[in-house]
Design an enzyme around this catalytic site. Structure first.
Site, mmCIF file in Angstrom:
data_model
loop_
_atom_site.group_PDB
_atom_site.id
_atom_site.type_symbol
_atom_site.label_atom_id
_atom_site.label_comp_id
_atom_site.label_asym_id
_atom_site.label_seq_id
_atom_site.Cartn_x
_atom_site.Cartn_y
_atom_site.Cartn_z
ATOM 1 N N ASP A 1 -33.193 -85.254 -48.149
ATOM 2 C CA ASP A 1 -33.860 -85.935 -47.102
ATOM 3 C C ASP A 1 -35.265 -85.365 -47.008
ATOM 4 O O ASP A 1 -35.500 -84.250 -47.461
ATOM 5 C CB ASP A 1 -33.375 -85.737 -45.602
ATOM 6 C CG ASP A 1 -33.999 -86.414 -44.741
ATOM 7 O OD1 ASP A 1 -34.625 -87.681 -44.979
ATOM 8 O OD2 ASP A 1 -33.684 -86.565 -43.454
ATOM 9 N N ARG B 1 -44.756 -93.862 -49.732
ATOM 10 C CA ARG B 1 -43.278 -93.384 -49.449
ATOM 11 C C ARG B 1 -42.521 -93.277 -50.995
ATOM 12 O O ARG B 1 -41.863 -92.454 -51.440
ATOM 13 C CB ARG B 1 -42.526 -93.953 -48.693
ATOM 14 C CG ARG B 1 -43.097 -93.708 -47.155
ATOM 15 C CD ARG B 1 -42.095 -94.426 -45.990
ATOM 16 N NE ARG B 1 -40.787 -94.195 -46.189
ATOM 17 C CZ ARG B 1 -40.412 -92.969 -45.307
ATOM 18 N NH1 ARG B 1 -41.122 -92.310 -44.722
ATOM 19 N NH2 ARG B 1 -39.056 -92.870 -45.449
ATOM 20 N N HIS C 1 -40.181 -91.055 -53.171
ATOM 21 C CA HIS C 1 -38.779 -91.058 -53.747
ATOM 22 C C HIS C 1 -38.713 -91.016 -55.311
ATOM 23 O O HIS C 1 -37.786 -90.328 -55.640
ATOM 24 C CB HIS C 1 -38.305 -92.518 -53.530
ATOM 25 C CG HIS C 1 -38.253 -92.808 -51.849
ATOM 26 N ND1 HIS C 1 -37.503 -92.006 -51.152
ATOM 27 C CD2 HIS C 1 -38.538 -93.961 -51.331
ATOM 28 C CE1 HIS C 1 -37.525 -92.649 -49.885
ATOM 29 N NE2 HIS C 1 -38.186 -93.645 -49.745
ATOM 30 N N ASN D 1 -29.869 -97.365 -44.382
ATOM 31 C CA ASN D 1 -31.227 -97.595 -44.970
ATOM 32 C C ASN D 1 -31.615 -98.793 -45.001
ATOM 33 O O ASN D 1 -32.640 -99.181 -45.352
ATOM 34 C CB ASN D 1 -31.444 -96.515 -46.261
ATOM 35 C CG ASN D 1 -31.242 -95.091 -45.977
ATOM 36 O OD1 ASN D 1 -30.826 -94.185 -46.764
ATOM 37 N ND2 ASN D 1 -31.926 -94.669 -45.085
ATOM 38 N N TRP D 2 -30.737 -99.827 -45.010
ATOM 39 C CA TRP D 2 -31.291 -101.251 -45.029
ATOM 40 C C TRP D 2 -32.187 -101.498 -44.055
ATOM 41 O O TRP D 2 -32.996 -102.602 -44.152
ATOM 42 C CB TRP D 2 -29.950 -102.219 -44.828
ATOM 43 C CG TRP D 2 -28.864 -102.168 -46.353
ATOM 44 C CD1 TRP D 2 -27.607 -101.562 -46.364
ATOM 45 C CD2 TRP D 2 -29.023 -102.728 -47.614
ATOM 46 N NE1 TRP D 2 -27.181 -101.671 -47.821
ATOM 47 C CE2 TRP D 2 -28.044 -102.567 -48.326
ATOM 48 C CE3 TRP D 2 -30.171 -103.686 -47.887
ATOM 49 C CZ2 TRP D 2 -27.884 -103.119 -49.717
ATOM 50 C CZ3 TRP D 2 -29.938 -104.228 -49.285
ATOM 51 C CH2 TRP D 2 -28.827 -104.087 -50.079
ATOM 52 N N ARG E 1 -34.816 -100.273 -43.448
ATOM 53 C CA ARG E 1 -36.248 -99.934 -43.861
ATOM 54 C C ARG E 1 -36.820 -101.413 -44.296
ATOM 55 O O ARG E 1 -36.199 -102.117 -44.814
ATOM 56 C CB ARG E 1 -36.080 -98.806 -44.857
ATOM 57 C CG ARG E 1 -35.527 -97.575 -44.333
ATOM 58 C CD ARG E 1 -35.933 -96.428 -45.446
ATOM 59 N NE ARG E 1 -35.006 -95.148 -44.891
ATOM 60 C CZ ARG E 1 -35.408 -94.157 -45.268
ATOM 61 N NH1 ARG E 1 -36.284 -93.861 -46.465
ATOM 62 N NH2 ARG E 1 -34.882 -92.914 -44.528
ATOM 63 N N ARG F 1 -28.395 -79.903 -45.982
ATOM 64 C CA ARG F 1 -29.610 -80.976 -45.920
ATOM 65 C C ARG F 1 -30.863 -80.449 -45.786
ATOM 66 O O ARG F 1 -31.072 -79.200 -45.179
ATOM 67 C CB ARG F 1 -29.049 -81.576 -44.394
ATOM 68 C CG ARG F 1 -30.186 -82.816 -44.125
ATOM 69 C CD ARG F 1 -29.919 -83.641 -42.843
ATOM 70 N NE ARG F 1 -30.632 -84.707 -42.972
ATOM 71 C CZ ARG F 1 -30.354 -86.029 -42.228
ATOM 72 N NH1 ARG F 1 -29.123 -86.179 -41.904
ATOM 73 N NH2 ARG F 1 -31.260 -86.905 -42.431
ATOM 74 N N LEU G 1 -25.605 -85.376 -39.940
ATOM 75 C CA LEU G 1 -24.973 -85.935 -40.982
ATOM 76 C C LEU G 1 -25.345 -87.283 -41.219
ATOM 77 O O LEU G 1 -24.992 -87.493 -42.491
ATOM 78 C CB LEU G 1 -23.041 -85.713 -40.607
ATOM 79 C CG LEU G 1 -22.683 -84.645 -40.642
ATOM 80 C CD1 LEU G 1 -21.302 -84.634 -40.181
ATOM 81 C CD2 LEU G 1 -22.967 -83.657 -41.698
ATOM 82 N N GLU H 1 -18.908 -75.899 -44.791
ATOM 83 C CA GLU H 1 -19.994 -75.174 -44.354
ATOM 84 C C GLU H 1 -21.305 -75.944 -44.394
ATOM 85 O O GLU H 1 -21.638 -76.501 -45.373
ATOM 86 C CB GLU H 1 -20.122 -73.726 -44.987
ATOM 87 C CG GLU H 1 -19.089 -73.023 -45.185
ATOM 88 C CD GLU H 1 -18.688 -72.475 -43.529
ATOM 89 O OE1 GLU H 1 -19.479 -72.259 -42.870
ATOM 90 O OE2 GLU H 1 -17.511 -72.332 -43.466
HETATM 91 C C1 IPE Z 1 -29.957 -89.881 -44.776
HETATM 92 O O1 IPE Z 1 -31.138 -89.807 -44.607
HETATM 93 C C2 IPE Z 1 -29.764 -90.668 -46.057
HETATM 94 C C3 IPE Z 1 -29.931 -90.238 -47.321
HETATM 95 C C4 IPE Z 1 -30.457 -88.989 -47.487
HETATM 96 C C5 IPE Z 1 -29.779 -91.038 -48.281
HETATM 97 P P1 IPE Z 1 -32.084 -90.731 -43.533
HETATM 98 O O2 IPE Z 1 -33.519 -90.499 -43.485
HETATM 99 O O3 IPE Z 1 -31.763 -92.058 -43.642
HETATM 100 O O4 IPE Z 1 -31.373 -90.096 -42.162
HETATM 101 P P2 IPE Z 1 -31.728 -90.381 -40.760
HETATM 102 O O5 IPE Z 1 -32.458 -91.650 -40.351
HETATM 103 O O6 IPE Z 1 -32.955 -89.289 -40.621
HETATM 104 O O7 IPE Z 1 -30.694 -89.964 -39.867
HETATM 105 C C1 IPE Z 2 -34.660 -89.383 -48.103
HETATM 106 O O1 IPE Z 2 -35.963 -89.349 -47.841
HETATM 107 C C2 IPE Z 2 -34.443 -90.244 -49.188
HETATM 108 C C3 IPE Z 2 -33.664 -91.616 -48.343
HETATM 109 C C4 IPE Z 2 -33.123 -91.678 -47.175
HETATM 110 C C5 IPE Z 2 -33.426 -92.839 -49.186
HETATM 111 P P1 IPE Z 2 -36.523 -90.116 -46.768
HETATM 112 O O2 IPE Z 2 -37.020 -91.369 -47.285
HETATM 113 O O3 IPE Z 2 -35.575 -90.365 -45.615
HETATM 114 O O4 IPE Z 2 -37.853 -89.326 -46.297
HETATM 115 P P2 IPE Z 2 -38.178 -89.022 -44.685
HETATM 116 O O5 IPE Z 2 -36.977 -88.430 -43.839
HETATM 117 O O6 IPE Z 2 -38.751 -90.407 -44.068
HETATM 118 O O7 IPE Z 2 -39.049 -88.196 -44.690
HETATM 119 MG MG MG Z 3 -35.208 -89.269 -43.994
#
Ligand code: IPE
Ligand code: IPE
Ligand code: MG
Length: 253
Positions: free
Chosen positions: A28, A41, A45, A76-77, A79, A196, A203, A215
């Protein structure tokens, strides 16, 4: 990857540490990494994929057998479509560019999550990645893509229900082990350690069944900055933990 000439146990950084068999990572912070640099963004990635490559290599060298990474969640859909497309494109590129090398290195790839709803070209690549590495057993890389823990459990229940309806399974025989055999991680050890990044303490629907006793380690580092030193730090923290699995500590009166 561990090889005969470079056994993981002789790795100077891992000396005297017990290395978990299975590490799971919620990768994340890509978006925040990019934002902080005035970049889109998607650029975060892209750098996240580099961090994944580093981490797979480091995990293999440290003697870890199973690595499960969260790449795209069922949530994540939500987004913007452009970002979803960028994430799909990165999985495609990763498989196209890295599959041959990973296969050569003895990595067995499994993609966890819901296949239905994936674009056809991704589904084809995902199947190919699994098929081409099916015989490998040096290192197990699970990529959770279009994955949600609840979706996985509901899908497992559906499959199990169908087996009952066909007369192949007696409901009286449904134990934890039987249920586990319907999950995407069927046959694998549960993760020992879940990391994480990005300073979030949740989670987010990852490995809800499998993480029952793992853990948890949370780091502030944003995923694109993650490297071997963070992995080693997590393993050191893991080594300081006492895993009791509900029992009492040895030596207690
Ligand atoms: C969890 O991260 C999913 C992935 C890392 C693929 P998110 O950024 O989507 O989770 P939330 O929205 O902060 O809970
Ligand atoms: C993790 O990074 C990748 C995915 C969830 C796909 P994020 O895209 O969630 O990055 P932040 O949390 O917005 O910084
Ligand atoms: Mg994130």
């Amino acid at each position: 990857m561990p090889t005969d000439d470079a056994p993981a146990t002789s790795d100077r950084h891992a000396d005297a540490l017990s290395v978990p068999a299975h590490i799971a990572i919620i990768m994340d912070g890509n978006g925040r990494w990019a934002n902080a640099r005035g970049m889109p963004r998607a650029a975060g990635h892209e750098r996240g994929v580099e961090a994944l490559r580093r981490t797979v290599e480091a995990a293999g060298n440290l003697g870890i057998r199973y690595l499960t990474v969260y790449s795209f969640s069922t949530e994540n859909w939500r987004r913007p479509a452009a970002e979803v497309n960028a994430l799909f494109g990165l999985l495609k590129t990763f498989i196209k560019k890295d599959l041959a090398r990973l296969r050569e290195e003895g990595v067995k790839i499994r993609i966890l999550g819901r296949r239905e709803g994936l674009p056809d070209d991704i589904a084809v690549l995902v199947d190919k990645a699994e098929r081409d590495t099916a015989e490998n057993n040096e290192f197990f890389l699970n990529i959770a893509f279009n994955y949600g823990g609840r979706e996985e459990i509901a899908r497992a229940a559906r499959k199990l229900g169908m087996a009952v309806a066909r007369g192949d399974l007696d409901p009286a025989d449904v134990s934890e082990d039987v249920f586990e055999s319907y999950l995407d991680t069927s046959g694998m050890p549960d993760p020992d350690l879940l990391i994480r990044t990005s300073g979030e303490y949740r989670l987010s629907n990852f490995l809800l069944w499998q993480a029952a006793y793992c853990e948890l380690v949370f780091f502030d580092v944003l995923w694109p900055d993650f490297d071997r030193s963070w992995l080693e730090k997590a393993i050191r923290i893991y080594n300081e933990r006492e895993r009791r699995f509900g029992a009492v500590t040895t030596g207690d009166a």
